[in-house]
Design a protein around this motif. Structure first.
Motif, PDB file in Angstrom:
ATOM      1  N   SER A  68     -31.332 -41.103 -34.635  1.00  0.00           N
ATOM      2  CA  SER A  68     -31.763 -40.299 -33.495  1.00  0.00           C
ATOM      3  C   SER A  68     -33.049 -39.602 -33.922  1.00  0.00           C
ATOM      4  CB  SER A  68     -30.686 -39.290 -33.082  1.00  0.00           C
ATOM      5  OG  SER A  68     -30.425 -38.383 -34.122  1.00  0.00           O
ATOM      6  N   MET A  69     -33.861 -39.232 -32.952  1.00  0.00           N
ATOM      7  CA  MET A  69     -35.172 -38.659 -33.261  1.00  0.00           C
ATOM      8  C   MET A  69     -35.522 -37.589 -32.249  1.00  0.00           C
ATOM      9  SD  MET A  69     -37.774 -41.686 -34.358  1.00  0.00           S
ATOM     10  CE  MET A  69     -39.188 -40.608 -34.123  1.00  0.00           C
ATOM     11  N   VAL A  70     -36.380 -36.690 -32.671  1.00  0.00           N
ATOM     12  CA  VAL A  70     -36.865 -35.648 -31.775  1.00  0.00           C
ATOM     13  C   VAL A  70     -38.326 -35.948 -31.427  1.00  0.00           C
ATOM     14  CG1 VAL A  70     -37.406 -33.205 -31.588  1.00  0.00           C
ATOM     15  CG2 VAL A  70     -35.284 -33.926 -32.688  1.00  0.00           C
ATOM     16  N   LEU A  71     -38.631 -35.977 -30.146  1.00  0.00           N
ATOM     17  CA  LEU A  71     -40.020 -36.138 -29.695  1.00  0.00           C
ATOM     18  C   LEU A  71     -40.419 -34.873 -28.953  1.00  0.00           C
ATOM     19  CD1 LEU A  71     -39.878 -39.790 -28.252  1.00  0.00           C
ATOM     20  CD2 LEU A  71     -40.628 -39.072 -30.533  1.00  0.00           C
ATOM     21  N   ALA A  72     -41.646 -34.449 -29.168  1.00  0.00           N
ATOM     22  CA  ALA A  72     -42.142 -33.268 -28.443  1.00  0.00           C
ATOM     23  C   ALA A  72     -42.749 -33.725 -27.124  1.00  0.00           C
ATOM     24  CB  ALA A  72     -43.175 -32.541 -29.285  1.00  0.00           C
ATOM     25  N   LYS A  73     -42.238 -33.180 -26.031  1.00  0.00           N
ATOM     26  CA  LYS A  73     -42.794 -33.513 -24.722  1.00  0.00           C
ATOM     27  C   LYS A  73     -43.250 -32.207 -24.071  1.00  0.00           C
ATOM     28  CE  LYS A  73     -41.951 -36.229 -20.605  1.00  0.00           C
ATOM     29  NZ  LYS A  73     -40.957 -36.803 -19.688  1.00  0.00           N
ATOM     30  N   ASN A  74     -44.540 -32.113 -23.779  1.00  0.00           N
ATOM     31  CA  ASN A  74     -45.128 -30.887 -23.220  1.00  0.00           C
ATOM     32  C   ASN A  74     -44.745 -29.661 -24.055  1.00  0.00           C
ATOM     33  OD1 ASN A  74     -46.092 -32.512 -21.125  1.00  0.00           O
ATOM     34  ND2 ASN A  74     -44.212 -32.205 -19.942  1.00  0.00           N
ATOM     35  N   GLY A  75     -44.776 -29.834 -25.375  1.00  0.00           N
ATOM     36  CA  GLY A  75     -44.504 -28.723 -26.271  1.00  0.00           C
ATOM     37  C   GLY A  75     -43.035 -28.390 -26.461  1.00  0.00           C
ATOM     38  N   VAL A  76     -42.158 -29.153 -25.818  1.00  0.00           N
ATOM     39  CA  VAL A  76     -40.714 -28.889 -25.944  1.00  0.00           C
ATOM     40  C   VAL A  76     -40.079 -29.980 -26.800  1.00  0.00           C
ATOM     41  CG1 VAL A  76     -38.545 -28.621 -24.683  1.00  0.00           C
ATOM     42  CG2 VAL A  76     -40.696 -27.826 -23.661  1.00  0.00           C
ATOM     43  N   LEU A  77     -39.229 -29.582 -27.750  1.00  0.00           N
ATOM     44  CA  LEU A  77     -38.546 -30.556 -28.608  1.00  0.00           C
ATOM     45  C   LEU A  77     -37.385 -31.190 -27.849  1.00  0.00           C
ATOM     46  CD1 LEU A  77     -38.390 -28.480 -31.938  1.00  0.00           C
ATOM     47  CD2 LEU A  77     -40.052 -30.236 -31.300  1.00  0.00           C
ATOM     48  N   VAL A  78     -37.417 -32.518 -27.751  1.00  0.00           N
ATOM     49  CA  VAL A  78     -36.361 -33.220 -27.007  1.00  0.00           C
ATOM     50  C   VAL A  78     -35.680 -34.228 -27.939  1.00  0.00           C
ATOM     51  CG1 VAL A  78     -35.820 -34.624 -24.978  1.00  0.00           C
ATOM     52  CG2 VAL A  78     -37.786 -33.051 -24.927  1.00  0.00           C
ATOM     53  N   PRO A  79     -34.360 -34.070 -28.160  1.00  0.00           N
ATOM     54  CA  PRO A  79     -33.651 -35.049 -28.994  1.00  0.00           C
ATOM     55  C   PRO A  79     -33.392 -36.351 -28.241  1.00  0.00           C
ATOM     56  CG  PRO A  79     -32.135 -33.344 -28.223  1.00  0.00           C
ATOM     57  CD  PRO A  79     -33.485 -32.985 -27.684  1.00  0.00           C
ATOM     58  N   HIS A  80     -33.490 -37.485 -28.963  1.00  0.00           N
ATOM     59  CA  HIS A  80     -33.252 -38.794 -28.357  1.00  0.00           C
ATOM     60  C   HIS A  80     -32.353 -39.622 -29.250  1.00  0.00           C
ATOM     61  CE1 HIS A  80     -36.393 -38.548 -25.250  1.00  0.00           C
ATOM     62  NE2 HIS A  80     -37.083 -37.857 -26.137  1.00  0.00           N
ATOM     63  N   ASP A  81     -31.512 -40.435 -28.641  1.00  0.00           N
ATOM     64  CA  ASP A  81     -30.748 -41.449 -29.361  1.00  0.00           C
ATOM     65  C   ASP A  81     -31.635 -42.686 -29.479  1.00  0.00           C
ATOM     66  OD1 ASP A  81     -29.101 -43.443 -30.230  1.00  0.00           O
ATOM     67  OD2 ASP A  81     -27.562 -43.160 -28.696  1.00  0.00           O
TER      68      ASP A  81
END
Ligand SMILES: [Zn+2]
Length: 278
Positions: A68-81
């Motif tokens: 799983s990974m975290v991507l920053a979208k518009n400055g917000v950390l979003v976890p992803h599977d």
């Protein structure tokens, strides 16, 4: 044309390769070049290793750095599977690229091509070719060049189990080894990994998946032997992406971070925890 065939037996630990458990792999290793010092990448998770096999790069370079990974979208950390079928497509939208370096499928697209059959998570399967240069066959959807979906009759309708691995191997031998003959053919079996997620190391439930995966490897070895006898130059590689260990405890990192006053709440986005296992 000279070509390469790669088989990965997902989750096969080095110490599971014995004359009793995997006689065909042992026989193969005696005839072949055996790499005793080979180590997988870190973190040694299927999705990460799939991208490393595809690119020849460490995770920090190809950017698929966890199950799983975290991507920053518009400055917000979003976890992803990262196992989801659309993960690398989403990553391209958010970061501008799926993987950061070319895959074998891309490098070989004008010199014989690549065909991948995988029975693990969709995210791991598509990490071999996220930008659509070759062919990837997976139960969640199969794609050809430019990620055009395969015709309905060509879809890989299997389950992530031993029977699915067997059906996939039959197709791989027929369609990749004897018919398509691409420069690179990858067969990524779901077992012994799939079974081992549910049992401690050394459990009796291991023996059948080890035996079956060993037989799948033998079927490919025999097909390669037939093709070589007919004059074809084939490099056959057999390996694994990681082993397993027995987990007796799960540490709830989010809970501990909150308890230590380092994170606002278990669902807050100031610090986001990204797990690499189960
Ligand atoms: Zn794996």
């Amino acid at each position: 044309m000279r070509r390469t065939v790669l088989i990965t037996l997902d989750g096969l630990r080095r110490d599971q390769i014995t004359a009793e458990t995997t006689p065909n792999l042992v026989a193969f290793s005696r005839q072949a070049e055996s790499f005793a010092c080979y180590r997988t990448v870190f973190p040694s998770c299927t999705r990460v290793v799939s991208a490393s096999i595809a690119t020849g790069c460490f995770p920090a370079r190809h950017e698929l750095q966890g199950n799983s990974m975290v991507l920053a979208k518009n400055g917000v950390l979003v976890p992803h599977d990262a196992g989801r079928p659309d993960f690398l497509q989403h990553k391209r939208k958010v970061t501008g690229r799926s993987l950061a370096v070319p895959t074998l499928a891309e490098r070989l697209s004008t010199v014989g091509g690549a065909v991948v059959f995988s029975n693990v998570s969709p995210g791991a399967a598509y990490a071999h070719d996220p930008d659509g240069y070759g062919h990837v066959y997976h139960r969640a959807g199969s794609f050809g060049p430019e990620r055009v979906p395969a015709a309905e009759a060509d879809e890989l309708r299997i389950q992530p189990d031993l029977a699915g691995d067997r059906m996939m191997t039959e197709r791989f031998i027929r369609e990749v080894l004897f018919e398509g003959r691409p420069a690179l053919g990858v067969l990524w079996l779901g077992d012994p990994d799939a079974t081992q997620h549910n049992h401690p190391l050394g459990a009796a439930e291991y023996l059948e998946p080890l035996k079956q995966s060993d037989l799948r490897a033998r079927e490919v070895m025999e097909a390669v032997r037939t093709l070589r006898a007919a004059g074809e130059g084939i490099l056959l590689m057999i390996g694994s992406d990681h082993g397993h260990q027995t987990a007796t405890e799960v540490i709830d990192i989010e809970h501990d971070l909150v308890a230590a006053g380092l994170k606002d709440s278990e669902i807050s986005r100031d610090i986001v925890v990204s797990s690499n296992g189960t």
